[in-house]
Design a protein around this motif. Structure first.
Motif, PDB file in Angstrom:
ATOM      1  N   VAL A   1      16.490  54.546 105.058  1.00  0.00           N
ATOM      2  CA  VAL A   1      16.058  54.511 103.659  1.00  0.00           C
ATOM      3  C   VAL A   1      16.652  55.719 102.922  1.00  0.00           C
ATOM      4  CG1 VAL A   1      14.087  54.527 102.088  1.00  0.00           C
ATOM      5  CG2 VAL A   1      13.922  53.336 104.295  1.00  0.00           C
ATOM      6  N   GLY A   2      17.525  55.454 101.966  1.00  0.00           N
ATOM      7  CA  GLY A   2      18.148  56.540 101.209  1.00  0.00           C
ATOM      8  C   GLY A   2      19.202  57.311 101.966  1.00  0.00           C
ATOM      9  N   LEU A   3      19.568  56.835 103.140  1.00  0.00           N
ATOM     10  CA  LEU A   3      20.568  57.533 103.952  1.00  0.00           C
ATOM     11  C   LEU A   3      21.587  56.516 104.457  1.00  0.00           C
ATOM     12  CD1 LEU A   3      21.452  60.244 105.137  1.00  0.00           C
ATOM     13  CD2 LEU A   3      20.024  59.762 107.131  1.00  0.00           C
ATOM     14  N   PRO A   4      22.634  56.262 103.667  1.00  0.00           N
ATOM     15  CA  PRO A   4      23.638  55.270 104.075  1.00  0.00           C
ATOM     16  C   PRO A   4      24.465  55.753 105.254  1.00  0.00           C
ATOM     17  CG  PRO A   4      24.313  56.373 102.047  1.00  0.00           C
ATOM     18  CD  PRO A   4      22.910  56.832 102.341  1.00  0.00           C
ATOM     19  N   ALA A   5      25.107  54.816 105.916  1.00  0.00           N
ATOM     20  CA  ALA A   5      25.851  55.117 107.140  1.00  0.00           C
ATOM     21  C   ALA A   5      26.980  56.104 106.914  1.00  0.00           C
ATOM     22  CB  ALA A   5      26.394  53.816 107.731  1.00  0.00           C
ATOM     23  N   ASP A   6      27.551  56.126 105.704  1.00  0.00           N
ATOM     24  CA  ASP A   6      28.694  57.015 105.484  1.00  0.00           C
ATOM     25  C   ASP A   6      28.298  58.481 105.384  1.00  0.00           C
ATOM     26  OD1 ASP A   6      27.485  57.010 103.000  1.00  0.00           O
ATOM     27  OD2 ASP A   6      29.241  56.289 101.901  1.00  0.00           O
ATOM     28  N   ARG A   7      26.993  58.782 105.409  1.00  0.00           N
ATOM     29  CA  ARG A   7      26.540  60.180 105.392  1.00  0.00           C
ATOM     30  C   ARG A   7      26.109  60.658 106.783  1.00  0.00           C
ATOM     31  NH1 ARG A   7      22.714  60.026  99.977  1.00  0.00           N
ATOM     32  NH2 ARG A   7      24.297  59.175  98.558  1.00  0.00           N
ATOM     33  N   LEU A   8      26.214  59.819 107.765  1.00  0.00           N
ATOM     34  CA  LEU A   8      25.814  60.189 109.125  1.00  0.00           C
ATOM     35  C   LEU A   8      26.951  60.907 109.843  1.00  0.00           C
ATOM     36  CD1 LEU A   8      24.032  56.871 110.123  1.00  0.00           C
ATOM     37  CD2 LEU A   8      22.957  58.990 109.360  1.00  0.00           C
ATOM     38  N   PRO A   9      26.630  61.812 110.786  1.00  0.00           N
ATOM     39  CA  PRO A   9      25.281  62.285 111.113  1.00  0.00           C
ATOM     40  C   PRO A   9      24.744  63.197 110.008  1.00  0.00           C
ATOM     41  CG  PRO A   9      26.901  63.556 112.314  1.00  0.00           C
ATOM     42  CD  PRO A   9      27.668  62.477 111.604  1.00  0.00           C
ATOM     43  N   MET A  10      23.421  63.178 109.846  1.00  0.00           N
ATOM     44  CA  MET A  10      22.776  63.991 108.821  1.00  0.00           C
ATOM     45  C   MET A  10      21.638  64.793 109.429  1.00  0.00           C
ATOM     46  SD  MET A  10      22.380  65.143 105.765  1.00  0.00           S
ATOM     47  CE  MET A  10      23.362  64.091 104.684  1.00  0.00           C
ATOM     48  N   ILE A  11      21.691  66.114 109.253  1.00  0.00           N
ATOM     49  CA  ILE A  11      20.591  66.968 109.700  1.00  0.00           C
ATOM     50  C   ILE A  11      19.364  66.669 108.841  1.00  0.00           C
ATOM     51  CG2 ILE A  11      19.777  69.343 109.970  1.00  0.00           C
ATOM     52  CD1 ILE A  11      22.689  70.164 110.427  1.00  0.00           C
ATOM     53  N   LEU A  12      18.236  66.449 109.483  1.00  0.00           N
ATOM     54  CA  LEU A  12      17.008  66.073 108.818  1.00  0.00           C
ATOM     55  C   LEU A  12      16.243  67.294 108.324  1.00  0.00           C
ATOM     56  CD1 LEU A  12      15.978  63.384 111.444  1.00  0.00           C
ATOM     57  CD2 LEU A  12      16.926  62.936 109.166  1.00  0.00           C
ATOM     58  N   GLY A  13      15.193  67.045 107.580  1.00  0.00           N
ATOM     59  CA  GLY A  13      14.288  68.109 107.163  1.00  0.00           C
ATOM     60  C   GLY A  13      14.447  68.525 105.715  1.00  0.00           C
ATOM     61  N   CYS A  14      13.299  68.614 105.020  1.00  0.00           N
ATOM     62  CA  CYS A  14      13.269  69.095 103.631  1.00  0.00           C
ATOM     63  C   CYS A  14      12.660  70.492 103.520  1.00  0.00           C
ATOM     64  CB  CYS A  14      12.444  68.142 102.764  1.00  0.00           C
ATOM     65  SG  CYS A  14      13.029  66.450 102.720  1.00  0.00           S
TER      66      CYS A  14
ATOM     67  N   VAL B   1      22.352  57.764 113.976  1.00  0.00           N
ATOM     68  CA  VAL B   1      22.495  56.405 113.454  1.00  0.00           C
ATOM     69  C   VAL B   1      21.229  56.152 112.637  1.00  0.00           C
ATOM     70  CG1 VAL B   1      23.903  55.563 115.371  1.00  0.00           C
ATOM     71  CG2 VAL B   1      21.418  55.430 115.528  1.00  0.00           C
ATOM     72  N   THR B   2      21.075  54.966 112.115  1.00  0.00           N
ATOM     73  CA  THR B   2      19.803  54.595 111.503  1.00  0.00           C
ATOM     74  C   THR B   2      19.310  53.307 112.146  1.00  0.00           C
ATOM     75  OG1 THR B   2      20.914  53.426 109.698  1.00  0.00           O
ATOM     76  CG2 THR B   2      20.290  55.725 109.307  1.00  0.00           C
ATOM     77  N   LYS B   3      17.993  53.271 112.377  1.00  0.00           N
ATOM     78  CA  LYS B   3      17.387  52.110 113.027  1.00  0.00           C
ATOM     79  C   LYS B   3      16.103  51.754 112.273  1.00  0.00           C
ATOM     80  CE  LYS B   3      19.205  52.778 117.713  1.00  0.00           C
ATOM     81  NZ  LYS B   3      19.928  51.488 117.743  1.00  0.00           N
ATOM     82  N   PRO B   4      16.164  50.736 111.425  1.00  0.00           N
ATOM     83  CA  PRO B   4      15.001  50.385 110.604  1.00  0.00           C
ATOM     84  C   PRO B   4      13.739  50.101 111.407  1.00  0.00           C
ATOM     85  CG  PRO B   4      16.962  49.263 109.812  1.00  0.00           C
ATOM     86  CD  PRO B   4      17.340  49.912 111.108  1.00  0.00           C
ATOM     87  N   ASP B   5      13.877  49.524 112.590  1.00  0.00           N
ATOM     88  CA  ASP B   5      12.698  49.118 113.361  1.00  0.00           C
ATOM     89  C   ASP B   5      12.320  50.092 114.474  1.00  0.00           C
ATOM     90  OD1 ASP B   5      12.487  46.736 111.864  1.00  0.00           O
ATOM     91  OD2 ASP B   5      14.001  45.782 113.130  1.00  0.00           O
ATOM     92  N   ASP B   6      13.146  51.097 114.703  1.00  0.00           N
ATOM     93  CA  ASP B   6      12.873  52.041 115.793  1.00  0.00           C
ATOM     94  C   ASP B   6      13.420  53.417 115.415  1.00  0.00           C
ATOM     95  OD1 ASP B   6      12.193  53.217 118.156  1.00  0.00           O
ATOM     96  OD2 ASP B   6      13.652  52.128 119.388  1.00  0.00           O
ATOM     97  N   PRO B   7      12.783  54.074 114.445  1.00  0.00           N
ATOM     98  CA  PRO B   7      13.344  55.327 113.931  1.00  0.00           C
ATOM     99  C   PRO B   7      13.502  56.420 114.972  1.00  0.00           C
ATOM    100  CG  PRO B   7      11.090  55.020 113.165  1.00  0.00           C
ATOM    101  CD  PRO B   7      11.512  53.728 113.781  1.00  0.00           C
ATOM    102  N   LEU B   8      12.602  56.490 115.949  1.00  0.00           N
ATOM    103  CA  LEU B   8      12.703  57.551 116.953  1.00  0.00           C
ATOM    104  C   LEU B   8      13.975  57.409 117.782  1.00  0.00           C
ATOM    105  CD1 LEU B   8       8.999  57.837 118.178  1.00  0.00           C
ATOM    106  CD2 LEU B   8      10.177  59.161 116.405  1.00  0.00           C
TER     107      LEU B   8
END
Length: 316
Positions: free
Chosen positions: A53-66, A8-15
């Protein structure tokens, strides 16, 4: 396969948005290949993604890392360039983990042209620290900042991945380097990298030709005051606030250039790899975590008490 991803995304609690568990295997389209990831590293971009930021809900779940280094299908040791052409994006590109699954997994699919040979003398962990933060610093200094025309460089807010990379690279390129930090212990470590470390806002013994600016509002006035005529102030972020006050009189009177900067090209990453080998430079690694402790690595990055890169060893 095991992966670290935004569930999910959580603006105030990213962890709280971070999940670690099974995700589908890569399905590379034509022209893409799957890389076995041996090492990766974290960036603040990953925390931004968890905030949405830059990751809208319709792309979740998204594997992180660049960032990643690993083994390609032919058994070659490679470094992954994380920028993918993306015409719908206003920038014309996106990074792995924005539209396509990222590198914090056992395997990642990337365009074949995004693979560069890993130099033999560079470990997987060192190589995995270069494609985002170090490439950003290289592009800021060499391409946007035209540091070859400068004698001195100021790096604001040294301690993070980009800033520490800029200190090391500017020093390796023979420039006099000044770097600021609020933290006395970090100033001591910055000095050990070859810079003259000063407190934020301190008067420098000279004006500089290039300023590396990633802090923003708290430091921007200082950046303007420290710039010599026709200097370049190169901006890649605003961790301290994005609404900086700019005295336009100083900009036009001193003929200053304020330049935005994001990432760098594949060719620049190749040049960076060559420079790292030729000058026997190694990235500044704050800490290394096994993949089984990736959540702890995120917590450490989020704490802000970091000097250099947080690296992930995928074999542990």
């Amino acid at each position: 396969m095991r992966a670290a991803y935004a569930s999910v995304t959580k603006p105030d609690d990213p962890l709280a948005a971070l999940a670690v568990g099974d995700q589908p295997e890569p399905s590379p389209p034509e022209g893409w290949v799957t890389v076995e990831v041996r090492a990766s590293s974290l960036n603040h971009h990953d925390l931004f993604s968890l905030r949405g930021v830059g990751l809208p809900a319709d792309r979740l779940p998204m594997i992180l890392g660049c960032d990643a280094a690993g083994i390609d299908p032919d058994g070659n040791e490679v470094v992954v360039y994380p920028v993918v052409p993306d015409p719908p994006d206003p920038r014309g590109f996106s990074l792995l983990s924005e539209r396509h699954p990222g590198t914090l997994a056992e395997r990642v699919a990337v365009p074949v042209e995004n693979l560069l040979p890993k130099p033999a003398g560079l470990s997987f962990l060192d190589a995995a620290c270069l494609p985002t933060a170090w490439l950003t610093a290289y592009h800021m200094l060499v391409t946007r900042g035209r540091v070859a025309d400068a004698e001195a460089v100021l790096v604001q807010g040294a301690g993070g991945g980009v800033a520490t990379a800029a200190v090391v690279l500017a020093s390796a390129l023979g420039k006099r380097v000044y770097a600021t930090s609020r933290d006395a212990a970090k100033r001591e470590r910055i000095a050990a990298l070859g810079a003259t470390a000063v407190e934020p806002g301190a008067r420098l013994p000279e004006r500089v030709g290039v300023v590396i600016e990633s802090v923003g509002a708290p430091t921007f006035e200082h950046s303007l005051k420290c710039a010599e005529p026709q200097a370049r102030i190169v901006v890649c972020g605003a961790t301290g606030g994005h609404l900086a006050t700019v005295d336009l009189r100083r900009v036009f009177a001193m003929r200053l250039e304020i330049l935005g900067s994001t990432m760098g090209s594949r060719d620049e990453l190749a040049s960076l790899l060559d420079l790292v080998v030729q000058r026997n430079i190694r990235p500044v690694i704050d800490s290394t975590y096994g993949f089984s402790a990736v959540a702890d690595a995120f917590a450490h990055l989020h704490s802000g008490d970091v000097f250099g890169k947080v690296a992930i060893d995928h074999l542990h």
